[in-house]
Design an enzyme around this catalytic site. Structure first.
Site, PDB file in Angstrom:
ATOM      1  N   SER A 156      35.082  -7.090  -4.372  1.00 16.17           N
ATOM      2  CA  SER A 156      34.241  -6.596  -5.458  1.00 16.17           C
ATOM      3  C   SER A 156      34.666  -5.185  -5.831  1.00 16.17           C
ATOM      4  O   SER A 156      34.579  -4.251  -5.022  1.00 16.17           O
ATOM      5  CB  SER A 156      32.766  -6.595  -5.041  1.00 16.17           C
ATOM      6  OG  SER A 156      31.994  -5.937  -6.017  1.00 16.17           O
ATOM      7  N   MET A 208      26.407  -4.625 -14.524  1.00 18.48           N
ATOM      8  CA  MET A 208      24.968  -4.341 -14.439  1.00 18.48           C
ATOM      9  C   MET A 208      24.533  -3.541 -15.667  1.00 18.48           C
ATOM     10  O   MET A 208      25.283  -2.677 -16.146  1.00 18.48           O
ATOM     11  CB  MET A 208      24.658  -3.560 -13.158  1.00 18.48           C
ATOM     12  CG  MET A 208      25.145  -4.238 -11.885  1.00 18.48           C
ATOM     13  SD  MET A 208      24.708  -3.283 -10.414  1.00 18.48           S
ATOM     14  CE  MET A 208      25.680  -4.136  -9.164  1.00 18.48           C
ATOM     15  N   GLY A 264      26.835  -2.376  -0.885  1.00 20.14           N
ATOM     16  CA  GLY A 264      26.635  -1.856   0.455  1.00 20.14           C
ATOM     17  C   GLY A 264      25.389  -2.329   1.168  1.00 20.14           C
ATOM     18  O   GLY A 264      25.019  -1.770   2.206  1.00 20.14           O
ATOM     19  N   HIS A 322      30.722 -11.166 -12.976  1.00 18.98           N
ATOM     20  CA  HIS A 322      29.347 -11.509 -12.598  1.00 18.98           C
ATOM     21  C   HIS A 322      28.405 -10.703 -13.474  1.00 18.98           C
ATOM     22  O   HIS A 322      28.260  -9.485 -13.293  1.00 18.98           O
ATOM     23  CB  HIS A 322      29.143 -11.199 -11.115  1.00 18.98           C
ATOM     24  CG  HIS A 322      27.745 -11.408 -10.639  1.00 18.98           C
ATOM     25  ND1 HIS A 322      27.278 -10.889  -9.453  1.00 18.98           N
ATOM     26  CD2 HIS A 322      26.686 -12.080 -11.182  1.00 18.98           C
ATOM     27  CE1 HIS A 322      26.010 -11.216  -9.285  1.00 18.98           C
ATOM     28  NE2 HIS A 322      25.629 -11.937 -10.331  1.00 18.98           N
ATOM     29  N   ASP A 358      31.418  -6.695 -11.047  1.00 14.64           N
ATOM     30  CA  ASP A 358      29.964  -6.694 -11.178  1.00 14.64           C
ATOM     31  C   ASP A 358      29.549  -5.931 -12.429  1.00 14.64           C
ATOM     32  O   ASP A 358      29.831  -4.737 -12.563  1.00 14.64           O
ATOM     33  CB  ASP A 358      29.315  -6.057  -9.948  1.00 14.64           C
ATOM     34  CG  ASP A 358      29.393  -6.957  -8.728  1.00 14.64           C
ATOM     35  OD1 ASP A 358      28.990  -8.124  -8.835  1.00 14.64           O
ATOM     36  OD2 ASP A 358      29.864  -6.492  -7.678  1.00 14.64           O
ATOM     37  N   HIS A 413      36.502  -9.498  -8.217  1.00 18.31           N
ATOM     38  CA  HIS A 413      35.120  -9.707  -8.639  1.00 18.31           C
ATOM     39  C   HIS A 413      34.649  -8.450  -9.358  1.00 18.31           C
ATOM     40  O   HIS A 413      34.761  -7.334  -8.832  1.00 18.31           O
ATOM     41  CB  HIS A 413      34.242  -9.979  -7.418  1.00 18.31           C
ATOM     42  CG  HIS A 413      32.833 -10.340  -7.744  1.00 18.31           C
ATOM     43  ND1 HIS A 413      32.456 -11.612  -8.132  1.00 18.31           N
ATOM     44  CD2 HIS A 413      31.694  -9.602  -7.739  1.00 18.31           C
ATOM     45  CE1 HIS A 413      31.154 -11.645  -8.345  1.00 18.31           C
ATOM     46  NE2 HIS A 413      30.663 -10.429  -8.115  1.00 18.31           N
ATOM     47  N   GLY A 473      22.032  -5.452  -7.638  1.00 17.98           N
ATOM     48  CA  GLY A 473      21.805  -4.140  -8.223  1.00 17.98           C
ATOM     49  C   GLY A 473      22.550  -3.011  -7.552  1.00 17.98           C
ATOM     50  O   GLY A 473      22.864  -2.013  -8.181  1.00 17.98           O
ATOM     51  N   MET A 499      25.087  -9.379 -14.365  1.00 16.68           N
ATOM     52  CA  MET A 499      23.719  -9.079 -13.945  1.00 16.68           C
ATOM     53  C   MET A 499      23.070  -8.356 -15.120  1.00 16.68           C
ATOM     54  O   MET A 499      22.739  -7.166 -15.059  1.00 16.68           O
ATOM     55  CB  MET A 499      23.734  -8.237 -12.669  1.00 16.68           C
ATOM     56  CG  MET A 499      24.092  -9.047 -11.443  1.00 16.68           C
ATOM     57  SD  MET A 499      24.398  -8.034  -9.972  1.00 16.68           S
ATOM     58  CE  MET A 499      26.148  -7.677 -10.202  1.00 16.68           C
ATOM     59  N   MET A 527      23.525 -15.216  -4.064  1.00 15.07           N
ATOM     60  CA  MET A 527      23.378 -13.810  -3.701  1.00 15.07           C
ATOM     61  C   MET A 527      22.711 -13.714  -2.330  1.00 15.07           C
ATOM     62  O   MET A 527      21.624 -14.252  -2.119  1.00 15.07           O
ATOM     63  CB  MET A 527      22.524 -13.085  -4.745  1.00 15.07           C
ATOM     64  CG  MET A 527      23.148 -13.001  -6.129  1.00 15.07           C
ATOM     65  SD  MET A 527      24.708 -12.074  -6.140  1.00 15.07           S
ATOM     66  CE  MET A 527      24.139 -10.451  -5.607  1.00 15.07           C
ATOM     67  N   ASP A 585      27.817 -13.595  -2.198  1.00 16.54           N
ATOM     68  CA  ASP A 585      28.001 -12.187  -2.514  1.00 16.54           C
ATOM     69  C   ASP A 585      26.876 -11.371  -1.909  1.00 16.54           C
ATOM     70  O   ASP A 585      25.704 -11.612  -2.199  1.00 16.54           O
ATOM     71  CB  ASP A 585      28.017 -12.021  -4.043  1.00 16.54           C
ATOM     72  CG  ASP A 585      28.265 -10.582  -4.479  1.00 16.54           C
ATOM     73  OD1 ASP A 585      28.506  -9.728  -3.614  1.00 16.54           O
ATOM     74  OD2 ASP A 585      28.225 -10.328  -5.693  1.00 16.54           O
ATOM     75  N   GLY A 586      27.245 -10.402  -1.065  1.00 16.29           N
ATOM     76  CA  GLY A 586      26.261  -9.495  -0.506  1.00 16.29           C
ATOM     77  C   GLY A 586      26.337  -9.387   1.006  1.00 16.29           C
ATOM     78  O   GLY A 586      25.978 -10.334   1.707  1.00 16.29           O
TER      79      GLY A 586
END
Length: 234
Positions: free
Chosen positions: A16, A45, A154, A75, A43, A41, A151, A77, A146, A184-185
Site C-alpha cells: 500500500s 480517501m 498502521g 481502493h 488508497d 495498492h 481511514g 474510500m 478490511m 487490507d489492514g
C-alpha cells in the site's frame, strides 16, 4: 487496456503506497516492485466517507508517466464513486474497488468499472455484511475484506475478520467464479499465514513493508510464510 496481475506465486502481495515516502513516490513504487511485489495498492480517501484525505487520479497518472507498468489496485474510500471510477480508469488504474454503501447503485458502478476496461471490486468494512454479494458475483473480479476500520494506515489487524474471510472464501468457491480475495489492514509477516489459511489470496501491506529498510527481505519473509500456508493446504 487493463493490466492484469501476472505472478508465479499462488498468492499476491500488494504494498500500500499510503505508507510510502510521498516525496519519492515513483521511486518507492519502482523499488517495491523490484523487491518482489505483484502489484501496487493505492488508497484514495476523501475526508468525507473516511476521516482522511489522500490522493486523486493525478497521482495514479503520474506513476504511469514515471514508468510504473505493474498493475495498480485503486481502493476508493470515497462517496460518491462513479466520477472517480471514470477518472482513475483514464489515469491508468488496473483494479478499482469501492464500498457498497458508497454507491446508490452498486450494480451500475461495477458495470462502469468494467466498461472502462478495469477489473471491478467491492470492499467490506469490518462491520459491513456480505449480503449484497449474493446478487453481484458475476460482476466482481476482486473482493476486499478490511481487517481494520478504513481511514488510516498502521492499524492493528482485527482478529474477528478472520471468520469473515472464511465466509467470503466459501461464497467465492460456491460461485465457481475466478474472484480474488484480498485483505487490507494490519497484514504482517507474523499473521499472513493465518490470513491465508482463512482463505485470502491477495495481501495488502503498507507499514509492514515501507517501514523496513530492506523491502525485498520483508516480502521474501512474507513469501516464506505464505509458502508454509500453501503447503499446509496439501
Amino acid at each position: 487496456m487493463t493490466q492484469k496481475v501476472s505472478s508465479k506465486h499462488p498468492y499476491f502481495i500488494a504494498p500500500s503506497l499510503l505508507s510510502a515516502d510521498f516525496a519519492r513516490l515513483g521511486e518507492e513504487a519502482k523499488n517495491v516492485i523490484a523487491a518482489g511485489a505483484d502489484m501496487l495498492h493505492l488508497d484514495v480517501m476523501d475526508n468525507h466517507y473516511v476521516p482522511n484525505l489522500t490522493v486523486g487520479p493525478l497521482v495514479c497518472e503520474a506513476l504511469r508517466k514515471y514508468g510504473i507498468q505493474a498493475p495498480i489496485d485503486v481502493h476508493l474510500m470515497t462517496k460518491p464513486v462513479d466520477r472517480l471510477i471514470v477518472d482513475f480508469a483514464k489515469a491508468g488504474a488496473s483494479y478499482i474497488t469501492f464500498h457498497p454503501e458508497a454507491s446508490e447503485h452498486i450494480d451500475r458502478s461495477l458495470e462502469l468499472i468494467r466498461k472502462h476496461n478495469c477489473q471491478s471490486g467491492l470492499a467490506f468494512n469490518p462491520a459491513t455484511t456480505l449480503h449484497c454479494l449474493e446478487f453481484l458475483m458475476d460482476k466482481i473480479d476482486i473482493i476486499l475484506i478490511m481487517s481494520v476500520n478504513p481511514g488510516f494506515g498502521g492499524q492493528s489487524f482485527i482478529p474477528a475478520t478472520l471468520e469473515k474471510i472464511k465466509q467470503t472464501r466459501k461464497l467465492i468457491d460456491n460461485s465457481g467464479k475466478k474472484i480474488r480475495l484480498a485483505v487490507d489492514g494490519g497484514v504482517k509477516a507474523d499473521n499472513i499465514q493465518q490470513i491465508a489459511d482463512a482463505g485470502a489470496d491477495t495481501f495488502i501491506a503498507g507499514s509492514a513493508i515501507f517501514t523496513q529498510l530492506d523491502y525485498a527481505k520483508t516480502i521474501s519473509k512474507m513469501r516464506d510464510e505464505l509458502g508454509s500456508a500453501y503447503n499446509s493446504l496439501g
